[in-house]
Design an enzyme around this catalytic site. Structure first.
Site, PDB file in Angstrom:
ATOM      1  N   ARG A  66      -1.381  41.482  20.407  1.00  0.00           N
ATOM      2  CA  ARG A  66      -0.171  40.750  20.277  1.00  0.00           C
ATOM      3  C   ARG A  66       0.065  40.603  18.446  1.00  0.00           C
ATOM      4  O   ARG A  66      -0.889  40.298  18.043  1.00  0.00           O
ATOM      5  CB  ARG A  66      -0.265  39.262  20.868  1.00  0.00           C
ATOM      6  CG  ARG A  66      -0.109  39.011  22.240  1.00  0.00           C
ATOM      7  CD  ARG A  66      -0.250  37.976  22.788  1.00  0.00           C
ATOM      8  NE  ARG A  66      -1.739  37.547  22.980  1.00  0.00           N
ATOM      9  CZ  ARG A  66      -2.122  36.158  23.107  1.00  0.00           C
ATOM     10  NH1 ARG A  66      -1.237  35.267  23.603  1.00  0.00           N
ATOM     11  NH2 ARG A  66      -3.232  35.765  23.109  1.00  0.00           N
TER      12      ARG A  66
ATOM     13  N   ASP B 292      -2.760  28.701  36.515  1.00  0.00           N
ATOM     14  CA  ASP B 292      -1.717  29.381  35.766  1.00  0.00           C
ATOM     15  C   ASP B 292      -0.699  29.619  36.971  1.00  0.00           C
ATOM     16  O   ASP B 292      -0.652  29.998  38.013  1.00  0.00           O
ATOM     17  CB  ASP B 292      -2.383  30.697  35.340  1.00  0.00           C
ATOM     18  CG  ASP B 292      -1.829  30.971  34.186  1.00  0.00           C
ATOM     19  OD1 ASP B 292      -2.282  31.031  33.085  1.00  0.00           O
ATOM     20  OD2 ASP B 292      -0.550  31.540  34.415  1.00  0.00           O
TER      21      ASP B 292
ATOM     22  N   ASN C 181       1.058  28.815  26.591  1.00  0.00           N
ATOM     23  CA  ASN C 181       1.480  29.583  25.440  1.00  0.00           C
ATOM     24  C   ASN C 181       2.562  28.790  24.636  1.00  0.00           C
ATOM     25  O   ASN C 181       3.537  28.152  25.506  1.00  0.00           O
ATOM     26  CB  ASN C 181       2.056  31.226  25.717  1.00  0.00           C
ATOM     27  CG  ASN C 181       2.548  31.253  27.174  1.00  0.00           C
ATOM     28  OD1 ASN C 181       2.212  30.474  27.791  1.00  0.00           O
ATOM     29  ND2 ASN C 181       3.487  32.098  26.993  1.00  0.00           N
TER      30      ASN C 181
ATOM     31  N   CYS D 272      -1.181  34.104  16.734  1.00  0.00           N
ATOM     32  CA  CYS D 272      -1.006  32.788  16.401  1.00  0.00           C
ATOM     33  C   CYS D 272      -0.510  32.662  14.412  1.00  0.00           C
ATOM     34  O   CYS D 272       0.277  31.994  14.373  1.00  0.00           O
ATOM     35  CB  CYS D 272      -2.221  32.076  16.531  1.00  0.00           C
ATOM     36  SG  CYS D 272      -2.737  31.731  18.311  1.00  0.00           S
TER      37      CYS D 272
END
Ligand code: NAD
Ligand code: UGA
Length: 460
Positions: A345, A36, A90, A275
């Site tokens: 989120r 990452d 992402n 999402c």
């Protein structure tokens, strides 16, 4: 030990971490490395305090980490060393330029493609695990096709269908695994290689294949259908509140029709999560792009109903509490977008907190796993906010409670004890319909569920 397959995953987030941990757990003969660009995330994956809370995740990470599962910051060398690369970076909604607030922002995706191209010294299979607009694999292929010499890349689509809070059981026992590929010789060979990995624990009948574009679209459509069910039941909850119908009774009666099914019919304050909204907007953008305005409008309405449900909930709090919240203490029980995750989120709790603060209420936020993220979400917002994990301490001295996450913990609270500690008249707004409304009413609360008549001690 010599490993049979060397696998890399780029992106160590909610999907990359758990999904690779599961592959490592089920395939001891594969070596999995996760990288990452965020060094803190990698450090957290290597620590005792994992960056993602998921029931059961700790256990499988403990078993595999350091054996055949590795988290590292060295992206460059890992691209060189591995033959199979999952990409789970992402893909948020674009906030600028053409398609702003609708289209997917593919900058992280494209950067990854260029990184793979730059550092590869041998041929590789590249697998889209992120959720992407239809035809994104094509863009990836075009970038990778500029590789020099004999290096070749096969791009597959393998969308992830796990849900947060149940990620480990979803990954262990998925309804299906979908693999999209080209029907060329090398496309089919790459597909077979990926099937071989999943087949180590998933029955072959559940591993389905399609062309790449169907695979990409299926992922967007699956999320759109799930979100649509939530918006459908929430729209009916508004009607129930105007009549004497009860949304739980309606959902039960409707869901027992085997053609409809009973899942995803829980009315509430609306869907959150990183999402559903992003993927529907992405679908809407795709439809508009292809001139399908009616189809775009149909799917956009799913998001609109979701916003309406949150606005309704907030208006209900304000109206029921005599049209003023200034100086009143409101306790929010649950800030995560759903139970069993610390993820906030797109959580409806963000919107509700902001609106409460705008009304000059004092907001006390309680959540067993999401307080750190809640503080980040509300950072810089004007107003009086406190974070208290213990629900009994959080509600003491409050005028009202708003239940915004369906944590099991909240079902079994001692509401008599809570009532005794609150300012009277005491209010409960149950945004998840998870508590015993009649019992709370009999204790003395004024109770406002979703899609059911309010239980109020006031005479009109
Ligand atoms: P996330 O934000 O938790 O993780 C993405 C990670 O990718 C971040 O840690 C980020 O630092 C890293 N990253 C970005 N660009 C990078 C680069 N160039 N190189 C290396 N690392 C990079 O996101 P997520 O929730 O894991 O979602 C990832 C994708 O999976 C999204 O497309 C999402 O739609 C999809 N998805 C998510 C879920 C879910 O439950 N969260 C489920 C299914 C599918
Ligand atoms: C969802 C999908 O369920 C996954 O299949 C998908 O892989 C994932 O999105 C993704 O692509 O990110 P997730 O968002 O983690 O998973 O969680 P869900 O269980 O789908 O819940 C989403 C939201 O809908 C939550 O806020 C939840 O509280 C709400 N919800 C769900 C309801 O309000 N009512 C319901 O009946 C079900």
């Amino acid at each position: 030990m010599k490993f049979k397959k060397k696998i890399l995953c780029i992106g160590a987030g909610y999907v990359g971490g758990p999904s690779m941990a599961m592959i490592a757990y089920k395939c001891p003969d594969c070596r999995i490395t996760v990288v990452d660009t965020n060094p803190d995330r990698i450090d957290a994956w290597n620590s005792e305090d994992l960056p993602v809370y998921e029931p059961g995740l700790d256990k499988i990470v403990k078993i595999t980490r350091g054996k055949n599962l590795f988290f590292t910051k060295d992206i460059e060398n890992q691209i060189k060393e591995n033959d199979i690369i999952f990409v789970s970076v992402n893909t948020p909604t674009k906030t600028y330029g053409a398609g702003a607030d609708m289209a997917a922002d593919l900058q992280y995706w494209e950067k990854t493609a260029r990184q793979i191209l730059k550092h590869s010294r041998s041929s590789k299979i590249v697998i889209e695990k992120s959720t992407l607009p239809v035809k994104t694999a094509l863009a990836m292929e075009k970038i990778l096709a500029s590789a020099k010499g004999k290096i070749k890349f096969d791009v597959l689509s393998n969308p992830e269908f796990m849900a947060e809070g149940t990620a480990i059981s979803d990954l262990e026992n998925p309804d299906r695994v979908l693999i999209g590929s080209h029907e060329t010789k090398s496309g089919l060979k790459a597909r077979a290689e990926l099937i071989e990995i999943y087949a180590q624990w998933i029955p072959l009948r559940k591993i389905i294949t399609s062309n790449i574009w169907s695979s990409e679209l299926s992922k967007l459509v699956a999320n759109a259908f799930l979100a649509q069910r939530v918006s459908s039941i929430n729209s009916i909850s508004a009607l129930c509140e105007k009549t004497d119908a009860d949304i739980s009774e309606v959902a039960k009666a409707v869901g027992m029709d085997s053609r409809i099914g009973d899942k995803f019919l829980r009315a509430g304050i609306g869907f959150g999560g990183s999402c559903f909204k992003k993927d529907i907007l992405n679908l809407v953008y795709l439809c508009s792009y292809y001139g399908l305005q009616e189809v775009a409008a149909y799917w956009e309405s799913v998001v609109k109903i979701n916003e309406y449900q949150q606005e309704r909930f907030m208006a209900n709090i304000l109206n029921s509490m005599f049209s003023t919240l200034a100086g009143k203490k409101i306790c929010i029980l649950g800030f995560a977008f759903k139970a069993d995750t610390g993820d906030t989120r797109e959580s409806p709790a963000i919107y509700i907190s902001q609106k409460l603060l705008a009304e000059h209420a004092e907001v006390i936020i309680s959540d067993p796993k999401a307080l750190k993220n809640a503080a980040i979400d509300l950072d810089g917002i004007k107003g009086n906010v406190k974070y208290i994990e213990d629900p009994y301490r959080a509600v003491a001295g409050c005028h009202a409670i708003a239940i915004l996450t369906d944590w099991n913990l909240y079902r079994n609270l001692d509401f008599q004890k809570i009532y005794n500690s609150m300012v009277k008249p005491a209010f409960i707004f149950d945004g998840r319909n998870i508590i015993d409304h009649k019992k709370c009413f009999s204790i003395g609360f004024n109770v406002y569920p979703i899609g059911k008549p309010a239980l109020s001690h006031f005479k009109n």
